[in-house]
Scaffold this motif. Structure first.
Motif, short mmCIF file in Angstrom:
data_model
loop_
_atom_site.label_atom_id
_atom_site.label_comp_id
_atom_site.label_asym_id
_atom_site.label_seq_id
_atom_site.Cartn_x
_atom_site.Cartn_y
_atom_site.Cartn_z
N GLU A 1 0.80 -1.24 0.00
CA GLU A 1 0.00 0.00 0.00
C GLU A 1 0.83 1.27 0.00
O GLU A 1 0.28 2.38 0.11
N LEU A 2 2.14 1.16 -0.11
CA LEU A 2 3.00 2.35 -0.19
C LEU A 2 3.43 2.56 -1.64
O LEU A 2 3.66 1.60 -2.38
N ASN A 3 3.53 3.84 -2.01
CA ASN A 3 3.96 4.17 -3.37
C ASN A 3 5.47 4.38 -3.40
O ASN A 3 6.04 5.12 -2.58
N PHE A 4 6.10 3.72 -4.36
CA PHE A 4 7.53 3.90 -4.59
C PHE A 4 7.73 4.32 -6.04
O PHE A 4 6.91 4.02 -6.91
N VAL A 5 8.82 5.03 -6.29
CA VAL A 5 9.16 5.43 -7.65
C VAL A 5 10.49 4.82 -8.03
O VAL A 5 11.43 4.79 -7.23
N VAL A 6 10.53 4.29 -9.26
CA VAL A 6 11.75 3.73 -9.82
C VAL A 6 12.07 4.54 -11.07
O VAL A 6 11.18 4.82 -11.89
N PHE A 7 13.33 4.91 -11.25
CA PHE A 7 13.72 5.74 -12.39
C PHE A 7 14.30 4.90 -13.52
O PHE A 7 14.98 3.90 -13.28
N THR A 8 14.01 5.33 -14.74
CA THR A 8 14.48 4.59 -15.92
C THR A 8 15.67 5.28 -16.59
O THR A 8 16.02 4.94 -17.72
N THR A 9 16.25 6.24 -15.92
CA THR A 9 17.40 6.95 -16.46
C THR A 9 18.38 7.23 -15.32
O THR A 9 17.99 7.21 -14.15
N THR A 10 19.63 7.48 -15.67
CA THR A 10 20.63 7.81 -14.66
C THR A 10 20.74 9.33 -14.56
O THR A 10 21.23 9.99 -15.48
N PRO A 11 20.25 9.93 -13.49
CA PRO A 11 20.27 11.40 -13.36
C PRO A 11 21.64 11.90 -12.91
O PRO A 11 22.52 11.13 -12.52
N LYS A 12 21.76 13.22 -12.94
CA LYS A 12 22.96 13.89 -12.45
C LYS A 12 22.55 14.91 -11.40
O LYS A 12 21.40 15.36 -11.35
N LEU A 13 23.52 15.28 -10.55
CA LEU A 13 23.25 16.29 -9.53
C LEU A 13 22.69 17.56 -10.17
O LEU A 13 23.17 18.01 -11.22
N SER A 14 21.67 18.12 -9.55
CA SER A 14 21.04 19.39 -9.95
C SER A 14 20.25 19.30 -11.25
O SER A 14 19.82 20.33 -11.77
N ASP A 15 20.04 18.09 -11.75
CA ASP A 15 19.20 17.96 -12.94
C ASP A 15 17.82 18.59 -12.70
O ASP A 15 17.18 18.34 -11.66
N TYR A 16 17.38 19.40 -13.68
CA TYR A 16 16.04 20.01 -13.70
C TYR A 16 15.76 20.86 -12.47
O TYR A 16 14.61 20.98 -12.02
#
Length: 414
Positions: free
Chosen positions: A123-138
């Motif tokens: 019942e908890l929401n988790f997020v999984v990312f499909t890209t490798t981000p960088k510091l301060s992205d967006y």
């Protein structure tokens, strides 16, 4: 005594007085000229905020997009622009964030929604990312657009819609600008009638007043057409009295040496003439003076009757003066060098300002002159965008020669 064009513009601008600044709203300030330096009051953005709809979280050095034990963050809330409470997040947590919302404390990166996948665990929401981000992205960093105290607008700078946006973003709702000068326009001639009136066999339409008025308006002034004076001293004096409540007066025709050219006499009686003749073609009979206005001395520009002479003199002398009244730092037309496509003959023994059309041909500026340079050929102006300067001692400027051109319409030069 005839003076040269350089002396004429120096005399005119030296005696042109800038108007006292006025405070106006932002919308009224559009295309006006600032009378002061305006600085930023804030850091913009005001805070670090998200440039995308996505998820804000703390990115660690060991992040691995393929390792689900590392690439899985519990979604602990949502954050929208305007929210008063800015939450903090811990390691392993993420907050769903909308564009413009402040970055939550502890976050150092945003991943767009398109690069994220929500999964449910107990019942908890988790997020999984499909890209490798960088510091301060967006992340839009505080002060990355403007820093408090930075100059937004220089004195004498034109306030375009883009500057209006900067001012509004700084919370500025009023600015001090130079007022628009009111310019009275007279025409002289028994033969003149207004456009729309019935044409008689001995009459012509007054095109000069309307050309002058539109050029004044384009330069930021307020044109005020007074009317047409008859070739009589009393009629000229009457029209001149109706024009004194303005910042300058422009009159076309009646300034030469004809039997009924009375403008010079009337102006001489009521003011002081600075010069009357300029060594140029077209536009030699050009009078510049000052007359007594309502509580002030008013510049008076006496132009000849030929339409082309009127427009050349407006471009070279009158418009720069009107612009200086409004605080322009550089009131002159743009000057460029171009290559002459066809030769120009100068039989006037004066400084000639020939109408040309300047085009950019494969990166080179080419000036195409018109075959007819008579002062009454109005059509040549509608097809041209510059005045080519042919010196008085140059009888023929041959094709291929470099020529200085004053550009009065740069809309078609790429």
């Amino acid at each position: 005594m005839m003076i040269n064009p350089t002396e004429a513009i120096e005399i005119i601008l030296d005696s042109t007085i800038q108007k006292e600044p006025e405070e106006v709203s932002l919308i009224e300030a559009t295309n006006r000229y600032s009378s002061e330096v305006i600085s930023t009051k804030l850091d913009l953005p005001l805070w670090n905020n998200s440039s995308m709809d996505g998820f804000a979280f703390k990115l660690n050095e060991n992040f691995d997009v393929y390792n689900e034990s590392i690439n899985k963050f519990q979604v602990v809330g949502e954050l929208f622009p305007g929210d008063e409470y800015i939450p903090s997040i811990k390691e392993g947590q993420a907050i769903k964030i909308m564009t413009g919302a402040p970055i939550p404390k502890g976050a150092n990166c945003v991943v767009p929604i398109e690069k994220a996948k929500i999964i449910k665990v107990d019942e908890l929401n988790f997020v999984v990312f499909t890209t490798t981000p960088k510091l301060s992205d967006y992340i839009r960093i505080k002060g990355s657009d403007f820093v408090k105290g930075e100059t937004l607008i220089e004195k004498g700078q034109k306030i375009r819609p883009y500057e209006i946006a900067k001012l509004a973003a700084n919370g500025i709702d009023k600015v001090k600008v130079f007022p628009k000068p009111v310019i009275s326009i007279l025409a002289s001639g028994n033969e003149l009638i207004l456009p729309g009136e019935k044409l008689k066999i001995n009459s012509i339409y007054d095109s000069n007043s309307f050309a002058i008025a539109s050029m004044i308006k384009e330069a930021g002034g307020i044109p005020k057409i007074i009317g047409i004076a008859k070739d009589e001293i009393s009629s000229i004096e009457s029209n001149l009295r109706n024009a004194i409540d303005s910042d300058a007066i422009i009159c076309s025709a009646g300034v030469s040496v004809g039997d009924k050219d009375f403008i010079k006499k009337v102006v001489s009686d009521q003011g002081k003439i600075s010069f009357w003749s300029v060594n140029m073609q077209p536009g030699k009979p050009f009078l510049y003076a000052h007359v007594q206005g309502r509580g002030k001395i008013i510049p008076f520009f006496g132009l000849p009757g030929n339409p082309v002479s009127v427009m050349v003199l407006m471009i070279k002398f009158v418009i720069p003066s009107i612009k200086k009244m409004q605080g322009y730092t550089n009131p002159f037309p743009i000057r460029i060098k171009a290559k002459l496509n066809h030769q120009i003959e100068n039989n006037s023994k004066r400084n000639m300002f020939a109408r040309v059309k300047v085009e950019n041909v494969n990166g080179e500026l080419i000036a195409n002159p018109f075959s007819k340079h008579d002062s009454h050929i109005i059509s040549s102006f509608s097809e041209s965008n510059g005045l080519a300067n042919i010196p008085e001692n140059c009888k023929i400027l041959k094709a291929g020669a470099d020529v200085e051109v004053e550009i009065f319409d740069d809309s078609h030069i790429l």
